[in-house]
Design a protein around this motif. Structure first.
Motif, short mmCIF file in Angstrom:
data_model
loop_
_atom_site.label_atom_id
_atom_site.label_comp_id
_atom_site.label_asym_id
_atom_site.label_seq_id
_atom_site.Cartn_x
_atom_site.Cartn_y
_atom_site.Cartn_z
N THR A 92 7.80 1.03 -10.21
CA THR A 92 9.23 1.21 -10.45
C THR A 92 9.96 -0.13 -10.35
O THR A 92 10.79 -0.45 -11.20
CB THR A 92 9.81 2.20 -9.42
N LEU A 93 9.61 -0.90 -9.33
CA LEU A 93 10.27 -2.21 -9.18
C LEU A 93 9.96 -3.09 -10.39
O LEU A 93 10.84 -3.78 -10.92
CB LEU A 93 9.79 -2.89 -7.90
N ASP A 96 7.69 10.50 -16.66
CA ASP A 96 8.26 9.18 -16.89
C ASP A 96 9.34 8.94 -15.85
O ASP A 96 9.92 9.89 -15.30
CB ASP A 96 8.87 9.10 -18.29
N SER A 97 9.60 7.68 -15.58
CA SER A 97 10.63 7.34 -14.60
C SER A 97 11.92 6.91 -15.27
O SER A 97 11.92 6.09 -16.17
CB SER A 97 10.13 6.20 -13.71
N PRO A 115 2.86 5.46 -12.45
CA PRO A 115 1.65 6.26 -12.22
C PRO A 115 2.02 7.66 -11.74
O PRO A 115 1.89 7.97 -10.58
CB PRO A 115 0.91 5.47 -11.13
N SER A 116 2.46 8.46 -12.65
CA SER A 116 2.88 9.82 -12.30
C SER A 116 2.79 10.67 -13.55
O SER A 116 2.65 10.15 -14.66
CB SER A 116 4.32 9.80 -11.78
N ALA A 158 0.83 -1.20 0.00
CA ALA A 158 0.00 0.00 0.00
C ALA A 158 0.86 1.26 0.00
O ALA A 158 0.41 2.33 -0.33
CB ALA A 158 -0.92 0.00 1.22
N VAL A 159 2.13 1.06 0.36
CA VAL A 159 3.03 2.21 0.50
C VAL A 159 2.93 3.13 -0.69
O VAL A 159 2.64 4.30 -0.58
CB VAL A 159 4.49 1.75 0.67
N SER A 160 3.12 2.57 -1.85
CA SER A 160 3.06 3.45 -2.99
C SER A 160 3.03 2.66 -4.28
O SER A 160 3.93 1.89 -4.55
CB SER A 160 4.24 4.40 -2.95
N MET A 194 3.61 3.78 -6.91
CA MET A 194 4.78 4.30 -7.60
C MET A 194 5.97 3.35 -7.42
O MET A 194 6.64 2.99 -8.37
CB MET A 194 5.11 5.66 -6.98
N LEU A 195 6.19 2.93 -6.18
CA LEU A 195 7.30 2.02 -5.90
C LEU A 195 7.10 0.70 -6.62
O LEU A 195 8.01 0.18 -7.25
CB LEU A 195 7.43 1.79 -4.39
#
Lengths: 275, 275
Positions: free
Chosen positions: B105-106, B240-241, B236-237, B97-99, B101-102
């Motif tokens: 990315t992983l 881009d990452s 989800p931003s 649930a932290v993010s 985004m993480l």
DNA sequence: GGAGCGCTGTATCTTATGTTACGTATTTTG
DNA sequence: CAAAATACGTAACATAAGATACAGCGCTCC
């Protein structure tokens, strides 16, 4: 032993002429679906001609294009049926030099975020988003690029974002512009740089709010920092890894952007029209 | 709402005549690969005739067979890329649930490395390690920090590593120093920068070996590149990452360092004594 | 039980896809 | 620097793929 077509390609990509290599790279980048499309589509995506695709396929040892496609489909079928094979796949050859590095990096990120609450991130994002003062970013020998990366994004969505670069004397002089309302984002991991510590201390005395990105052993700057982000940096390499900090930075950038959504959207439009 | 073709089928299978139902069942049983094969193969597997397959496809609402196949491929592409389909993800023990985004990315990193063989990385590392010529690094608007990060490390373990910074005219002029023996590392992700593409093209014409870090859609520079690293960038931003590319860069730095172990150790000692 | 309707497969046609031949450009080698 | 070899794309070609027309068959419903 070569088990997948992807391996086969990376095995022979060295012996291929330029255009065929482009084909190979395109296939790897969109593996394997582009290979299931028609030669025409494949060649267009790769930016080469159809015969080049066919020569490429033939060099891989296939008699013709359909045979190549069948091989891809078989591979795909195997993958789809045993999901386990996908997770096992990258690490399967135990002596892989890559995996330990990747695994360690992924662990670092998980660990870093485990020690980082949503609230902490939200607080920092809020601080960066509130436009009372200026935002300065700076980093150390290896981490300054992270400061630049963050500055490059933040500067787009809000005004008064400055990356402090160049010689120490130059950014020391900028201290005169900093005050209570301002935020200073510092990146500092081992071995901590004296110059940065001194800089942070002075800034702190002037009332600047400091956000520190550091490693798990905490830079001395932590004493002056309002917010501290401690990232894991250990990897099986001669160097420490800043990847976890990088991801935190990206997460923050995203959070700030979301908070400034309304303002930043307009600002981005304005910037676009300036080009 | 119907999101997958499989759903669509189970929705309409009731309204189908017997033979078409056999086709539907065959497709579900071998989903989706049988649908990517030819009408003839599909029909043979289902034990019906080709026109039945075509009628079946048409009843699902597709204009023709290729359109149906494209839909299947798109679905497959989404499945292969999205994290959802990936089974037991080691991170999902509680803290997911932290993010998002993480998590994204992983996933990007795993996906990026899945498309990247050890051999490819080893080749690039070898190229960067062989000290025949100079190494130049440059990046785009958001990726230049990655170039800097890599340059900062490489410059320590070997001579003749240069990061190209500042105005376009400045680095364009550096082209004059570049030749066959040299390596140019370029970072370029969407939206690809014309200036970089032009620069790469000229460098390529001068025989410079190009190593490109780009996203999965491949910068046009891929046409000139000797080695292409395609990293996943979707998160989800609003942005881009570049995190996956960052990790690849770190991995490469580590690999080059290992290859130059003997030389670089001495060099690092010398550098230390210079402080 | 016969007429009508719908389903299915065979055979034919058309299209678009993969394939190949060849000329030009580029690179390599003596 | 010249000659040979290799690489690459254009364009014509062949073939295999999908689409269609049509006839046979079974089924249902008067």
């Amino acid at each position: 032993m070569i088990s997948s077509i992807a391996e086969l390609i990376s095995d022979r990509i060295g012996t291929m002429p330029a255009s065929e290599r482009r084909a190979a790279q395109t296939l790897i980048a969109n593996y394997p679906l582009i290979g299931l499309k028609t030669v025409a589509e494949f060649s267009a995506t790769a930016g080469v001609s159809s015969p080049t695709i066919l020569r490429f396929v033939s060099r891989l040892g296939f008699q013709n294009y359909p045979e190549f496609q069948s091989a891809l489909q078989d591979e795909l079928a195997a993958q789809l049926q045993s999901p386990a094979s996908r997770t096992l796949n990258p690490a399967s050859s135990g002596s892989s030099a890559v995996s330990p590095m990747l695994e360690a990096t992924l662990d670092n990120m998980r660990e870093t975020f485990r020690h980082l609450s949503d609230k902490q991130l939200a607080d920092i994002a809020a601080r960066l988003a509130e436009r009372r003062g200026k935002t300065f970013l700076i980093g150390g020998r290896f981490t300054d690029p992270l400061a630049r990366y963050m500055a490059a994004h933040l500067a787009i969505i809000q005004p008064d974002v400055y990356h402090l670069a160049g010689q120490e004397s130059i950014w020391r002089d900028r201290l005169i512009d900093m005050g209570k309302r301002d935020v200073l984002v510092i990146f500092d991991i081992r071995r901590y740089q004296d110059s940065l510590v001194r800089f942070a201390e002075t800034a702190h005395q002037r009332g600047v709010q400091i956000v520190l990105f550091t490693d798990q052993w905490l830079s001395p700057i932590a004493r002056f920092a309002r917010h501290v982000i401690a990232g894991r940096t250990a990897v099986p390499s001669a160097w420490d890894s800043s990847a976890a900090l990088f991801v935190v930075a990206e997460t923050l950038i995203g959070a700030v952007t979301r908070q400034l959504e309304a303002d930043s959207a307009k600002r981005i439009r304005d910037l676009e029209s300036l080009r």
